[in-house]
Design an enzyme around this catalytic site. Structure first.
Site, PDB file in Angstrom:
ATOM      1  CG  ASP A   1       9.985   7.856   8.117  1.00 50.79           C
ATOM      2  OD1 ASP A   1       9.687   7.515   6.949  1.00 50.79           O
ATOM      3  OD2 ASP A   1      11.103   8.314   8.427  1.00 50.79           O
TER       4      ASP A   1
ATOM      5  CG  ASP B   1       6.424   3.650  -6.789  1.00 45.66           C
ATOM      6  OD1 ASP B   1       5.832   4.737  -6.926  1.00 45.66           O
ATOM      7  OD2 ASP B   1       6.037   2.766  -6.016  1.00 45.66           O
TER       8      ASP B   1
ATOM      9  N   GLY C   1       2.531   3.616   1.540  1.00 40.91           N
ATOM     10  CA  GLY C   1       3.088   3.839   2.869  1.00 40.91           C
ATOM     11  C   GLY C   1       3.634   5.245   3.032  1.00 40.91           C
ATOM     12  NE  ARG C   2       8.436   5.869  -0.140  1.00 42.48           N
ATOM     13  CZ  ARG C   2       9.671   5.686  -0.451  1.00 42.48           C
ATOM     14  NH1 ARG C   2      10.564   6.465   0.043  1.00 42.48           N
ATOM     15  NH2 ARG C   2      10.022   4.731  -1.252  1.00 42.48           N
TER      16      ARG C   2
ATOM     17  CG  ASP D   1       5.360  -3.185  -4.720  1.00 40.18           C
ATOM     18  OD1 ASP D   1       5.950  -4.214  -5.065  1.00 40.18           O
ATOM     19  OD2 ASP D   1       5.918  -2.276  -4.079  1.00 40.18           O
ATOM     20  CG  ASN D   2       7.677  -0.421  -7.161  1.00 41.44           C
ATOM     21  OD1 ASN D   2       6.845   0.178  -6.499  1.00 41.44           O
ATOM     22  ND2 ASN D   2       8.847  -0.776  -6.685  1.00 41.44           N
TER      23      ASN D   2
ATOM     24  N   GLY E   1       0.805  -1.228   0.000  1.00 37.56           N
ATOM     25  CA  GLY E   1       0.000   0.000   0.000  1.00 37.56           C
ATOM     26  C   GLY E   1       0.830   1.266   0.000  1.00 37.56           C
TER      27      GLY E   1
ATOM     28  NE  ARG F   1       4.035   9.141  -6.756  1.00 36.55           N
ATOM     29  CZ  ARG F   1       4.555   7.944  -6.609  1.00 36.55           C
ATOM     30  NH1 ARG F   1       5.694   7.631  -7.195  1.00 36.55           N
ATOM     31  NH2 ARG F   1       3.940   7.026  -5.893  1.00 36.55           N
TER      32      ARG F   1
HETATM   33  P1  AMP Z   1       9.058   0.864  -3.021  1.00 34.98           P
HETATM   34  O1  AMP Z   1       9.677  -0.440  -3.420  1.00 34.98           O
HETATM   35  O2  AMP Z   1      10.033   1.944  -2.669  1.00 34.98           O
HETATM   36  O3  AMP Z   1       8.079   1.333  -4.041  1.00 34.98           O
HETATM   37  O4  AMP Z   1       8.261   0.639  -1.644  1.00 34.98           O
HETATM   38  C1  AMP Z   1       7.704  -0.587  -1.242  1.00 34.98           C
HETATM   39  C2  AMP Z   1       6.693  -0.383  -0.154  1.00 34.98           C
HETATM   40  O5  AMP Z   1       7.304   0.206   0.997  1.00 34.98           O
HETATM   41  C3  AMP Z   1       5.527   0.513  -0.521  1.00 34.98           C
HETATM   42  O6  AMP Z   1       4.372   0.010   0.076  1.00 34.98           O
HETATM   43  C4  AMP Z   1       5.910   1.839   0.082  1.00 34.98           C
HETATM   44  O7  AMP Z   1       4.803   2.634   0.358  1.00 34.98           O
HETATM   45  C5  AMP Z   1       6.621   1.404   1.361  1.00 34.98           C
HETATM   46  N1  AMP Z   1       7.590   2.397   1.828  1.00 34.98           N
HETATM   47  C6  AMP Z   1       8.794   2.686   1.299  1.00 34.98           C
HETATM   48  N2  AMP Z   1       9.409   3.673   2.001  1.00 34.98           N
HETATM   49  C7  AMP Z   1       8.557   4.023   2.997  1.00 34.98           C
HETATM   50  C8  AMP Z   1       8.598   4.989   4.050  1.00 34.98           C
HETATM   51  N3  AMP Z   1       9.623   5.798   4.242  1.00 34.98           N
HETATM   52  N4  AMP Z   1       7.524   5.037   4.882  1.00 34.98           N
HETATM   53  C9  AMP Z   1       6.469   4.237   4.712  1.00 34.98           C
HETATM   54  N5  AMP Z   1       6.368   3.313   3.752  1.00 34.98           N
HETATM   55  C10 AMP Z   1       7.401   3.205   2.891  1.00 34.98           C
HETATM   56 MG    MG Z   2       6.535   1.345  -4.728  1.00 40.43          MG
END
Ligand code: AMP
Ligand code: MG
Length: 522
Positions: free
Chosen positions: A136, A281, A104-105, A271-272, A102, A194
């Site tokens: 966070d 992403d 997360g940020r 998820d990306n 989901g 974005r």
């Molecule tokens: P990513 O591979 O960077 O697209 O992130 C994978 C997952 O980790 C996604 O669900 C993001 O929302 C979550 N995520 C990555 N960095 C953070 C962060 N600093 N705080 C909260 N969730 C994060």
């Molecule tokens: Mg992602």
């Protein structure tokens, strides 16, 4: 002054919401998103904005200079009549099902309709959400600059991508352990706004299939088709198969573009993977400098190199297979899904060959093209060669001057003095074959050069360029961000005044963190 955005929310109005309104970490069921309010920032500061995206959204330069803009796109105030939300999705990470992930940020502010286009607008780094798991919800300046510059650069390269509207400092400090080696430090927090027609990912569908929630899955697929693939028709099994086919085609086109320009995404987890075939992403991505099929910028993936340059088209296939599994409950037949996957495997080879032919300026058909291209890929990998410079120089190749080919491209070699005589001979043979092949073409050398220069960019966001902009920005000097932003708007143009960026990666950047090595820490 209020921002006059034409708000047209569809996602949050038509899809099931998580009924819990509290911002606490949780597993969400029977819902596509959770309402959440962005975190207030200490002292937001606008670092850069994209004039083009302002226009796309129906905003003016005056808007960009206003307090409303600063407050809305830093998350300090919520647009009237909107309810921000975080999207629920899951994903396969590095080949394994990772469960619920989901936003997360990322927090969606709203959808905007302007000039017949729909845009979903998100803030990345605006605080925690129910999906933040152990993190966070924040983002640091370095990764935000990288996302901001690269998404606009990709757009101007003609590659489907999410876009970026603004880059802001939050004024807050964020703790990060950049190389995951037990050395955490405070960094400047930042927020990128974005925009894309949709931020739906393969994982948005996978999570519902995994939860065996076929009703919500159907609602989401029907919604996606209605708004994003409207020509496919009303809900039916045939339409769902067509939908899968379209996603496969768009994803293939996207990844072939990546191969063309030497873009390595770095984290092609499901998820990306955008359901619209957009590059999405921007994390530990990188640009091929040395043409090496085994290269990945992502140190988190350095052991297996799952997401290295050369495997990207096959990873898209693997990801499509996961999407096929997720859509299966709506179709209940394996064969049509398998057919699409088989077609992908067939078409991606053809698309790759055609793309490589276009990089070489070849238009006519010839049985030996496959051979000519794979032998070039072979020698390029035996000679440390800068991909961007090589193809740009190759455009100047003259059919009558095959013997000069090797010298012509030698600027692209990182260690020209270390090229053995045997290898040099192989290069010379290749150039004579290339000259022979070009004799089957009908266009002139200069027309071919023009065509090649529209395919092979002169300027890409080299890893060290982004890092220099980051280092300056850390010292509150944002001029390089703007300089790179402007150059990358015209990546195929000569722009002789910017020739210094048409250069091989400097030696200091070869093994530097942030240049050739990036982690997922952002
Ligand atoms: P990513 O591979 O960077 O697209 O992130 C994978 C997952 O980790 C996604 O669900 C993001 O929302 C979550 N995520 C990555 N960095 C953070 C962060 N600093 N705080 C909260 N969730 C994060
Ligand atoms: Mg992602």
């Amino acid at each position: 002054m209020t921002l006059k955005l034409n708000i047209k929310d569809t996602f949050s109005r038509e899809l099931p919401a998580d009924p819990i309104l509290e911002n606490s970490r949780r597993q969400v069921r029977e819902a596509c998103f959770s309402y959440v309010t962005p975190k207030k920032t200490a002292h937001p500061k606008l670092v850069h904005f994209s004039s083009e995206m302002l226009q796309e959204l129906g905003l003016s330069k005056e808007d960009a200079a206003s307090d409303s803009f600063l407050n809305v796109f830093s998350g300090n105030s919520v647009l009237p009549d909107t309810n921000p939300y975080a999207m629920c999705y899951g994903g396969h990470q590095f080949g394994n099902w990772a469960g619920q992930l989901g936003d997360g940020r990322a927090i969606n502010l709203s959808e905007v309709k302007h000039n017949g286009k729909n845009w979903a607008i998100q803030l990345k780094g605006a605080g925690e959400t129910p999906y933040s798991r152990t993190a966070d919800g924040l983002a640091v300046l370095r990764s935000s600059i990288r996302e901001y510059l690269c998404s606009e650069a990709m757009h101007h390269l003609g590659i489907p991508t999410t876009r970026a509207l603004s880059l802001m400092l939050s004024g807050d400090m964020v703790m990060r352990d950049v190389m995951y080696d037990g050395n955490p430090a405070y960094e400047k927090g930042a927020i990128v706004s974005r925009a894309a027609a949709s931020f739906l990912r393969f994982g948005s569908y996978e999570i519902l299939a995994t939860q065996q929630d076929t009703d919500t899955l159907k609602t989401l697929v029907d919604y996606t088709i209605k708004y994003h693939y409207p020509t496919l028709g009303g809900p039916s099994k045939e339409t769902y198969c067509q939908f899968f086919k379209e996603v496969a085609v768009r994803s293939m086109e996207m990844v072939i573009h990546w191969q063309r320009v030497g873009f390595v995404h770095g984290v092609m987890n499901t998820d990306n993977m955008s359901i619209l075939g957009l590059t999405i992403d921007y994390g530990p991505y990188g640009w091929l400098e040395d043409y090496d099929h085994h290269w990945t910028p992502n140190t988190t993936d350095s052991a297996n190199k799952r997401y290295r340059y050369g495997t990207q088209p096959q990873i898209v296939f693997w990801n499509l297979l996961q999407l096929a599994n997720a859509l299966y409950p709506l179709i209940e037949e394996v064969e049509p899904l398998e057919n699409v996957l088989h077609e992908y495997q067939r078409d991606v080879k053809i698309a790759y060959l055609n793309m490589m032919k276009s990089k070489l300026g070849l238009v006519e058909t010839n049985d030996q093209d496959d051979q000519l291209i794979s032998s070039l890929e072979g020698i390029l990998q035996r000679t440390e060669t800068d991909m961007t410079i090589f193809f740009r120089k190759l455009a100047q190749f003259k059919t009558g001057d095959a013997g000069k080919g090797f010298v012509l491209v030698s600027d692209a070699f990182y260690t020209p003095n270390e090229i053995s005589d045997a290898l040099k001979k192989i290069w010379i043979t290749w150039f004579s074959k290339y000259a022979e092949r070009l004799s089957l073409e009908t266009i002139s050398d200069s027309d071919r050069a023009m065509a090649m220069n529209k395919i092979n960019p002169k300027y890409v966001l080299r890893n060290y360029m982004a890092q220099l902009a980051i280092d300056d920005a850390d010292r509150q000097d944002y001029r390089l961000i703007d300089e790179l932003f402007q150059i990358l708007k015209k990546p195929y143009d000569e722009q002789p005044e910017h020739e210094k960026w048409f250069a091989k990666r400097p030696e200091w950047a070869r093994n530097k963190v942030g240049c050739s090595m990036l982690s997922c820490s952002s």
